[in-house]
Scaffold this motif. Structure first.
Motif, PDB file in Angstrom:
ATOM      1  N   GLU A 222      13.189 -91.658 -70.915  1.00 37.88           N
ATOM      2  CA  GLU A 222      13.882 -92.140 -69.723  1.00 37.88           C
ATOM      3  C   GLU A 222      13.005 -91.995 -68.488  1.00 37.88           C
ATOM      4  O   GLU A 222      12.972 -92.884 -67.625  1.00 37.88           O
ATOM      5  CB  GLU A 222      15.194 -91.371 -69.542  1.00 37.88           C
ATOM      6  CG  GLU A 222      16.249 -91.715 -70.590  1.00 37.88           C
ATOM      7  CD  GLU A 222      17.449 -90.793 -70.528  1.00 37.88           C
ATOM      8  OE1 GLU A 222      17.367 -89.754 -69.819  1.00 37.88           O
ATOM      9  OE2 GLU A 222      18.460 -91.087 -71.205  1.00 37.88           O
ATOM     10  N   SER A 223      12.283 -90.889 -68.402  1.00 42.87           N
ATOM     11  CA  SER A 223      11.381 -90.680 -67.261  1.00 42.87           C
ATOM     12  C   SER A 223      10.270 -91.724 -67.251  1.00 42.87           C
ATOM     13  O   SER A 223       9.930 -92.288 -66.197  1.00 42.87           O
ATOM     14  CB  SER A 223      10.792 -89.272 -67.321  1.00 42.87           C
ATOM     15  OG  SER A 223       9.872 -89.058 -66.262  1.00 42.87           O
ATOM     16  N   LEU A 224       9.696 -92.016 -68.413  1.00 46.56           N
ATOM     17  CA  LEU A 224       8.626 -93.016 -68.495  1.00 46.56           C
ATOM     18  C   LEU A 224       9.155 -94.416 -68.201  1.00 46.56           C
ATOM     19  O   LEU A 224       8.480 -95.216 -67.534  1.00 46.56           O
ATOM     20  CB  LEU A 224       7.984 -92.972 -69.884  1.00 46.56           C
ATOM     21  CG  LEU A 224       7.152 -91.732 -70.202  1.00 46.56           C
ATOM     22  CD1 LEU A 224       6.773 -91.714 -71.675  1.00 46.56           C
ATOM     23  CD2 LEU A 224       5.900 -91.693 -69.333  1.00 46.56           C
ATOM     24  N   ASP A 225      10.344 -94.726 -68.679  1.00 44.49           N
ATOM     25  CA  ASP A 225      10.942 -96.034 -68.437  1.00 44.49           C
ATOM     26  C   ASP A 225      11.144 -96.263 -66.939  1.00 44.49           C
ATOM     27  O   ASP A 225      10.841 -97.337 -66.402  1.00 44.49           O
ATOM     28  CB  ASP A 225      12.276 -96.125 -69.182  1.00 44.49           C
ATOM     29  CG  ASP A 225      12.666 -97.559 -69.527  1.00 44.49           C
ATOM     30  OD1 ASP A 225      11.832 -98.460 -69.322  1.00 44.49           O
ATOM     31  OD2 ASP A 225      13.788 -97.766 -70.023  1.00 44.49           O
ATOM     32  N   ARG A 226      11.640 -95.240 -66.251  1.00 41.87           N
ATOM     33  CA  ARG A 226      11.826 -95.359 -64.798  1.00 41.87           C
ATOM     34  C   ARG A 226      10.495 -95.522 -64.083  1.00 41.87           C
ATOM     35  O   ARG A 226      10.367 -96.307 -63.134  1.00 41.87           O
ATOM     36  CB  ARG A 226      12.568 -94.132 -64.259  1.00 41.87           C
ATOM     37  CG  ARG A 226      14.060 -94.110 -64.578  1.00 41.87           C
ATOM     38  CD  ARG A 226      14.767 -93.038 -63.778  1.00 41.87           C
ATOM     39  NE  ARG A 226      14.281 -91.703 -64.121  1.00 41.87           N
ATOM     40  CZ  ARG A 226      14.804 -90.941 -65.062  1.00 41.87           C
ATOM     41  NH1 ARG A 226      15.841 -91.380 -65.769  1.00 41.87           N
ATOM     42  NH2 ARG A 226      14.314 -89.738 -65.313  1.00 41.87           N
ATOM     43  N   ALA A 227       9.477 -94.791 -64.534  1.00 46.97           N
ATOM     44  CA  ALA A 227       8.160 -94.898 -63.909  1.00 46.97           C
ATOM     45  C   ALA A 227       7.591 -96.308 -64.057  1.00 46.97           C
ATOM     46  O   ALA A 227       6.973 -96.848 -63.133  1.00 46.97           O
ATOM     47  CB  ALA A 227       7.214 -93.867 -64.507  1.00 46.97           C
ATOM     48  N   ILE A 228       7.797 -96.911 -65.218  1.00 48.79           N
ATOM     49  CA  ILE A 228       7.278 -98.268 -65.469  1.00 48.79           C
ATOM     50  C   ILE A 228       7.910 -99.266 -64.515  1.00 48.79           C
ATOM     51  O   ILE A 228       7.212-100.029 -63.836  1.00 48.79           O
ATOM     52  CB  ILE A 228       7.538 -98.672 -66.930  1.00 48.79           C
ATOM     53  CG1 ILE A 228       6.635 -97.870 -67.878  1.00 48.79           C
ATOM     54  CG2 ILE A 228       7.302-100.167 -67.126  1.00 48.79           C
ATOM     55  CD1 ILE A 228       7.036 -97.969 -69.332  1.00 48.79           C
ATOM     56  N   VAL A 229       9.245 -99.283 -64.438  1.00 56.86           N
ATOM     57  CA  VAL A 229       9.904-100.311 -63.637  1.00 56.86           C
ATOM     58  C   VAL A 229       9.696-100.085 -62.141  1.00 56.86           C
ATOM     59  O   VAL A 229       9.739-101.043 -61.356  1.00 56.86           O
ATOM     60  CB  VAL A 229      11.412-100.402 -63.972  1.00 56.86           C
ATOM     61  CG1 VAL A 229      11.610-100.721 -65.441  1.00 56.86           C
ATOM     62  CG2 VAL A 229      12.148 -99.122 -63.606  1.00 56.86           C
ATOM     63  N   ARG A 230       9.449 -98.850 -61.735  1.00 57.62           N
ATOM     64  CA  ARG A 230       9.252 -98.575 -60.313  1.00 57.62           C
ATOM     65  C   ARG A 230       7.818 -98.804 -59.863  1.00 57.62           C
ATOM     66  O   ARG A 230       7.573 -99.173 -58.708  1.00 57.62           O
ATOM     67  CB  ARG A 230       9.679 -97.140 -59.998  1.00 57.62           C
ATOM     68  CG  ARG A 230      11.194 -96.937 -60.126  1.00 57.62           C
ATOM     69  CD  ARG A 230      11.609 -95.504 -59.919  1.00 57.62           C
ATOM     70  NE  ARG A 230      13.059 -95.341 -60.063  1.00 57.62           N
ATOM     71  CZ  ARG A 230      13.699 -94.183 -60.002  1.00 57.62           C
ATOM     72  NH1 ARG A 230      13.012 -93.063 -59.801  1.00 57.62           N
ATOM     73  NH2 ARG A 230      15.007 -94.134 -60.145  1.00 57.62           N
ATOM     74  N   ARG A 231       6.851 -98.612 -60.746  1.00 54.05           N
ATOM     75  CA  ARG A 231       5.450 -98.767 -60.354  1.00 54.05           C
ATOM     76  C   ARG A 231       4.910-100.174 -60.566  1.00 54.05           C
ATOM     77  O   ARG A 231       3.915-100.562 -59.946  1.00 54.05           O
ATOM     78  CB  ARG A 231       4.575 -97.765 -61.131  1.00 54.05           C
ATOM     79  CG  ARG A 231       4.772 -96.302 -60.747  1.00 54.05           C
ATOM     80  CD  ARG A 231       4.383 -96.034 -59.305  1.00 54.05           C
ATOM     81  NE  ARG A 231       2.974 -96.306 -59.053  1.00 54.05           N
ATOM     82  CZ  ARG A 231       1.995 -95.404 -59.162  1.00 54.05           C
ATOM     83  NH1 ARG A 231       2.297 -94.168 -59.536  1.00 54.05           N
ATOM     84  NH2 ARG A 231       0.742 -95.724 -58.914  1.00 54.05           N
ATOM     85  N   ALA A 232       5.532-100.952 -61.428  1.00 48.86           N
ATOM     86  CA  ALA A 232       5.063-102.320 -61.664  1.00 48.86           C
ATOM     87  C   ALA A 232       5.248-103.155 -60.400  1.00 48.86           C
ATOM     88  O   ALA A 232       6.210-102.988 -59.648  1.00 48.86           O
ATOM     89  CB  ALA A 232       5.823-102.947 -62.826  1.00 48.86           C
ATOM     90  N   ASP A 233       4.316-104.065 -60.153  1.00 49.05           N
ATOM     91  CA  ASP A 233       4.426-104.942 -58.997  1.00 49.05           C
ATOM     92  C   ASP A 233       5.474-106.025 -59.217  1.00 49.05           C
ATOM     93  O   ASP A 233       6.007-106.571 -58.248  1.00 49.05           O
ATOM     94  CB  ASP A 233       3.063-105.574 -58.706  1.00 49.05           C
ATOM     95  CG  ASP A 233       2.050-104.535 -58.263  1.00 49.05           C
ATOM     96  OD1 ASP A 233       1.996-104.238 -57.050  1.00 49.05           O
ATOM     97  OD2 ASP A 233       1.336-103.994 -59.124  1.00 49.05           O
TER      98      ASP A 233
END
Length: 471
Positions: A222-233
């Motif tokens: 869940e932490s990695l999933d949130r990081a992906i969607v928040r950091r992607a342009d």
């Protein structure tokens, strides 16, 4: 969220389009790529084929053939990769991969014998056997944490970083599942600062088919999933259901609906064939693709109209010889096993009716199966056996065929007989809605390039989809 119209047929890019699309260097990060035949392989393949028409230079980081499941490769598919695409392949060296596959293979039989297993546990020491089962479960989950292909992503980091820096890559694109590709995209974004587009073909932590028994693994994903969607342009998704999943993870801007599609070069639609009325299903059988309702419908036709049933040919292309869901099938159903992509296209072309079924409850969320778009390209009527939802909506919107409830074999039988009667009367017509062409790979590549230009230029507009209707 609004869809953008892209209903024109495939033509070569105009001079205006070439001026609009700046020459870009793009790195496609995808575990699946030809010769892999899984659905996730075709999204990046279509981009690799058609982005160069818009002036793009394409590099690809993917996995080696040995990293793909047995029976899910087609060597002929590599001929589709354009010579202009520079492909780097990295093996998946997960030392626990073999264990997870063995555990998955045993799962069905283990569930079927659960009662007997509990009895043996009580007779021979439930505590010790329970400890061993817990250890096995932990090992199996460790093998797929955070994603079973994450070791491939880790091994690909240095080669991908070299490609980005050496070739002055302008934008990075990652396609998932598997989600190791997004982890690699996230790492490249953090190191290089290059614009990054993450494409979700399925939800990750909101996916009901992905479960974790150990809370530590679930929280980590869940932490990695949130990081992906928040950091992607920018985040691309297949439909509004996935867009909702992304919003639930805290992302609301630059979320674009980019559905699956088809490559028109793979299909040469012809007039309806003669001979027996042929119905074809293409794909695997699993929990949401349970063919029992189809078997029951065919039995009803056999009971009510034996002559019509004898004039029907039914083909299930994809399920292997040992697929347990083949049990109970009428004897005359043909199971040719997994077919190469070109063979499958020919089978669709030789059919009168194409079958898709989702045996889900009305409350379950599910996306439009990717095979629907290839069915569209084959230009054959479609029978969708499904609850009300995105699949039924798309079939009706584009006038692709008929919809029948997945819990009503009688309705399925009636629909099949209506198609059969139309064929015998010479009234069976191929779908010809103009909206179908909006899903072609060249049109999708154009819309994808527009998203890239917005990301690279820092501009923003209302989120769009690659094709469909205004909303």
């Amino acid at each position: 969220m609004r869809y953008a119209a892209a209903l024109c047929r495939h033509t070569a890019p105009t001079s205006c389009e070439r001026e609009y699309f700046v020459t870009r260097r793009i790195l496609l990060v995808t575990h699946h790529f030809p010769p892999s035949t899984v659905a996730a392989s075709f999204r990046p393949l279509r981009l690799a084929k058609y982005l160069p028409e818009l002036g793009y230079k394409v590099w690809v980081v993917s996995a080696t053939r040995g990293s793909y499941p047995r029976g899910r490769t087609d060597s002929k598919l590599t001929n589709e990769i354009p010579t202009s695409a520079h492909v780097t392949r990295i093996p998946n060296l997960n030392p626990l991969l073999w264990y997870e596959r063995r555990a998955s293979a045993r799962k069905a039989s283990a569930e079927a014998s659960a009662t007997a297993a509990r009895r043996r546990h009580s007779e021979h020491g439930e505590e010790s056997r329970g400890s061993l089962a817990a250890l096995r479960m932990t090992m199996a989950e460790l093998a797929k944490f955070p994603d079973i292909d994450a070791p491939w992503a880790a091994a690909s980091l240095v080669p991908a970083l070299y490609l980005v820096l050496r070739n002055r890559i302008d934008v990075i694109y990652s396609s998932a599942p598997p989600f190791g590709a997004h982890l690699l995209g996230l790492a490249l974004k953090k190191i290089t600062g290059r614009p990054w587009i993450a494409h979700y073909g399925n939800p990750w932590t909101a996916n009901p088919s992905i479960s974790w028994n150990r809370a530590v693994f679930r929280r980590g994903c869940e932490s990695l999933d949130r990081a992906i969607v928040r950091r992607a342009d920018a985040v691309l998704v297949l439909d509004e259901i996935l867009a909702d999943c992304i919003r639930d993870l805290g992302r609301s801007e630059r979320v674009y609906v980019h559905p699956n599609g088809f490559d028109p070069a793979h299909f040469s639609p012809t007039d309806m064939p003669s001979g027996k009325f042929t119905t074809t299903y293409a794909g695997s059988l699993y929990n949401m693709h349970d063919p029992s309702v189809i078997y029951d419908a065919l039995s009803l036709i056999e009971r009510d109209d034996p002559a019509a049933r004898a004039d029907m040919r039914v083909v299930f292309a994809g399920p292997p010889q040992d697929d347990p869901l083949r049990a109970g099938a009428p004897r005359d159903i043909e199971f040719p096993g997994p077919l190469g992509h070109a063979e499958l296209a020919r089978q669709l072309n030789d059919s009168h009716l194409l079958l898709e079924f989702l045996t889900a409850s009305a409350g379950q969320k599910f996306t439009v199966p990717c095979k629907l778009y290839e069915y569209m390209a084959a230009r054959r009527p479609i029978l969708a056996v499904t609850p009300e939802g995105p699949l039924s909506d798309e079939v009706r919107r584009l006038d692709l065929g008929k919809v029948a409830s997945c819990d009503d074999p009688a309705a399925v039988a009636r629909a099949m007989m209506e198609f059969y009667s139309a064929y015998k009367a010479g009234r069976l017509r191929a779908p010809n809605n103009a909206g179908i062409d909006g899903y072609s790979a060249p049109n999708q590549a154009r819309e994808f390039a527009r998203v890239v230009e917005e990301v690279c230029s820092g501009q923003s507009r209302e989120p769009v989809g690659v094709c469909g209707r205004s909303q």
